[in-house]
Design a protein around this motif. Structure first.
Motif, PDB file in Angstrom:
ATOM      1  N   GLU A 158      -9.050   1.461   1.624  1.00  0.00           N
ATOM      2  CA  GLU A 158     -10.461   1.150   1.852  1.00  0.00           C
ATOM      3  C   GLU A 158     -11.356   2.323   1.463  1.00  0.00           C
ATOM      4  O   GLU A 158     -12.412   2.154   0.845  1.00  0.00           O
ATOM      5  CB  GLU A 158     -10.690   0.764   3.316  1.00  0.00           C
ATOM      6  N   THR A 159     -10.924   3.522   1.818  1.00  0.00           N
ATOM      7  CA  THR A 159     -11.698   4.709   1.448  1.00  0.00           C
ATOM      8  C   THR A 159     -11.745   4.869  -0.064  1.00  0.00           C
ATOM      9  O   THR A 159     -12.798   5.177  -0.647  1.00  0.00           O
ATOM     10  CB  THR A 159     -11.076   5.968   2.079  1.00  0.00           C
ATOM     11  N   ALA A 160     -10.614   4.646  -0.709  1.00  0.00           N
ATOM     12  CA  ALA A 160     -10.550   4.786  -2.159  1.00  0.00           C
ATOM     13  C   ALA A 160     -11.423   3.748  -2.863  1.00  0.00           C
ATOM     14  O   ALA A 160     -12.035   4.037  -3.887  1.00  0.00           O
ATOM     15  CB  ALA A 160      -9.107   4.664  -2.632  1.00  0.00           C
ATOM     16  N   ARG A 161     -11.492   2.545  -2.298  1.00  0.00           N
ATOM     17  CA  ARG A 161     -12.365   1.524  -2.883  1.00  0.00           C
ATOM     18  C   ARG A 161     -13.823   1.975  -2.855  1.00  0.00           C
ATOM     19  O   ARG A 161     -14.562   1.805  -3.821  1.00  0.00           O
ATOM     20  CB  ARG A 161     -12.210   0.201  -2.133  1.00  0.00           C
ATOM     21  N   ARG A 162     -14.224   2.539  -1.735  1.00  0.00           N
ATOM     22  CA  ARG A 162     -15.603   3.023  -1.626  1.00  0.00           C
ATOM     23  C   ARG A 162     -15.849   4.170  -2.601  1.00  0.00           C
ATOM     24  O   ARG A 162     -16.908   4.240  -3.243  1.00  0.00           O
ATOM     25  CB  ARG A 162     -15.898   3.461  -0.188  1.00  0.00           C
ATOM     26  N   THR A 163     -14.880   5.063  -2.705  1.00  0.00           N
ATOM     27  CA  THR A 163     -15.027   6.202  -3.607  1.00  0.00           C
ATOM     28  C   THR A 163     -15.134   5.733  -5.059  1.00  0.00           C
ATOM     29  O   THR A 163     -15.948   6.250  -5.830  1.00  0.00           O
ATOM     30  CB  THR A 163     -13.828   7.166  -3.457  1.00  0.00           C
ATOM     31  N   ARG A 164     -14.319   4.758  -5.412  1.00  0.00           N
ATOM     32  CA  ARG A 164     -14.387   4.212  -6.776  1.00  0.00           C
ATOM     33  C   ARG A 164     -15.755   3.598  -7.042  1.00  0.00           C
ATOM     34  O   ARG A 164     -16.344   3.781  -8.117  1.00  0.00           O
ATOM     35  CB  ARG A 164     -13.299   3.145  -6.977  1.00  0.00           C
ATOM     36  N   THR A 199     -12.688  -8.245  -0.430  1.00  0.00           N
ATOM     37  CA  THR A 199     -13.885  -7.526  -0.018  1.00  0.00           C
ATOM     38  C   THR A 199     -15.127  -8.378  -0.234  1.00  0.00           C
ATOM     39  O   THR A 199     -15.089  -9.412  -0.908  1.00  0.00           O
ATOM     40  CB  THR A 199     -14.035  -6.242  -0.845  1.00  0.00           C
ATOM     41  N   ARG A 236       0.810  -1.221   0.000  1.00  0.00           N
ATOM     42  CA  ARG A 236       0.000   0.000   0.000  1.00  0.00           C
ATOM     43  C   ARG A 236       0.841   1.268   0.000  1.00  0.00           C
ATOM     44  O   ARG A 236       0.346   2.356  -0.330  1.00  0.00           O
ATOM     45  CB  ARG A 236      -0.954  -0.028   1.203  1.00  0.00           C
ATOM     46  N   ASP A 238      -5.750   6.161   1.422  1.00  0.00           N
ATOM     47  CA  ASP A 238      -6.305   5.059   2.216  1.00  0.00           C
ATOM     48  C   ASP A 238      -7.043   4.123   1.268  1.00  0.00           C
ATOM     49  O   ASP A 238      -8.007   4.535   0.597  1.00  0.00           O
ATOM     50  CB  ASP A 238      -7.264   5.578   3.287  1.00  0.00           C
ATOM     51  N   GLU A 292     -18.590   4.313  -5.609  1.00  0.00           N
ATOM     52  CA  GLU A 292     -19.588   5.382  -5.696  1.00  0.00           C
ATOM     53  C   GLU A 292     -19.508   6.113  -7.032  1.00  0.00           C
ATOM     54  O   GLU A 292     -20.508   6.656  -7.517  1.00  0.00           O
ATOM     55  CB  GLU A 292     -19.389   6.373  -4.547  1.00  0.00           C
TER      56      GLU A 292
END
Length: 230
Positions: free
Chosen positions: A63-69, A108, A50, A61, A71
């Motif tokens: 995990e945050t980037a995964r969520r942003t992607r 995930t 990472r 981050d 969305e």
């Protein structure tokens, strides 16, 4: 001891992650070859992968980037074309031997859903999200032992990473096989391997693989020899 259950990591063991790494480079707005070079350099130094993202975006981050992607309509994804071509033949042959065959990795919930949709010939599928435990924690491998339904010494775990896969499995008495492919493959041949494991790869791994195609026969030969030694 005979092998009664064989479990596989996901990334670079079953799934070629080249496409996904490329999409991360696109997301970060850097050339794919540049991202690949930095990623490889980080791994070669024995650092957390990472940290490669931090080079291009300080404070990144995952995990945050995964969520942003997700969305943004660009979630992580893979499909049948991303499976290595030795995966289905290997899994099928192991099941023909009457072994419990499982997949367990740091993935995930979305990735777990994709794996289920692929309908691999396996008996158990678990991920860090569904098990609430991530490699290299002992809790992850303790859950794997429960899911396998046999004692640790009868389980073989196949991974590509010495730090996340091989070392923690060995510490709980699980047999291991390491496969040389993907970004971590080159580490097996230099001093970094001994630094990670505290010993050499040969001492820690029952098998060293360049392909999964040979695994079923290796397991069968091992079990035959183990039964003959009783």
């Amino acid at each position: 001891m005979t092998i009664r259950a064989v479990f596989f990591d996901v990334g670079e063991v079953l799934v070629d992650e080249t496409t996904e790494y490329g999409t991360w480079a696109d997301w970060l707005g850097v050339p794919r070859h540049t991202f690949s070079a930095v990623f490889g350099a980080v791994i070669a130094r024995g650092l957390d992968y990472r940290e490669a993202f931090q080079v291009f975006q300080p404070g990144f981050d995952l995990e945050t980037a995964r969520r942003t992607r997700a969305e943004a309509g660009q979630p992580e994804t893979f499909d049948e074309t991303d499976l290595y071509n030795d995966v289905r033949p290997c899994l099928g042959k192991l099941r023909e031997q009457g072994l419990v065959v499982g997949v367990a990795g740091n993935q995930t919930a979305r990735a777990e859903g994709i794996l289920r949709a692929l309908q691999l010939p396996i008996d158990v599928l678990g991920t860090s999200d569904s098990w609430n435990a991530s490699k290299p924690s002992p809790a992850f491998f303790q859950r794997l032992i429960v899911e396998a339904g046999v004692r640790a010494e009868h389980i073989l775990y196949v991974g590509d990473r010495l730090d996340n896969d091989i070392r923690p499995a060995v510490e709980l008495g699980i047999k291991t096989a390491v496969i040389r492919r993907g970004p971590w493959g080159h580490i097996l041949r230099d001093e970094v391997a001994t630094a990670i494991l505290g010993t050499d790869v040969e001492a820690s791994c029952l098998f060293q693989l360049d392909s999964l195609l040979s695994l079923a026969s290796l397991v069968a030969e091992h079990n035959e020899a183990a039964r003959g030694a009783v």
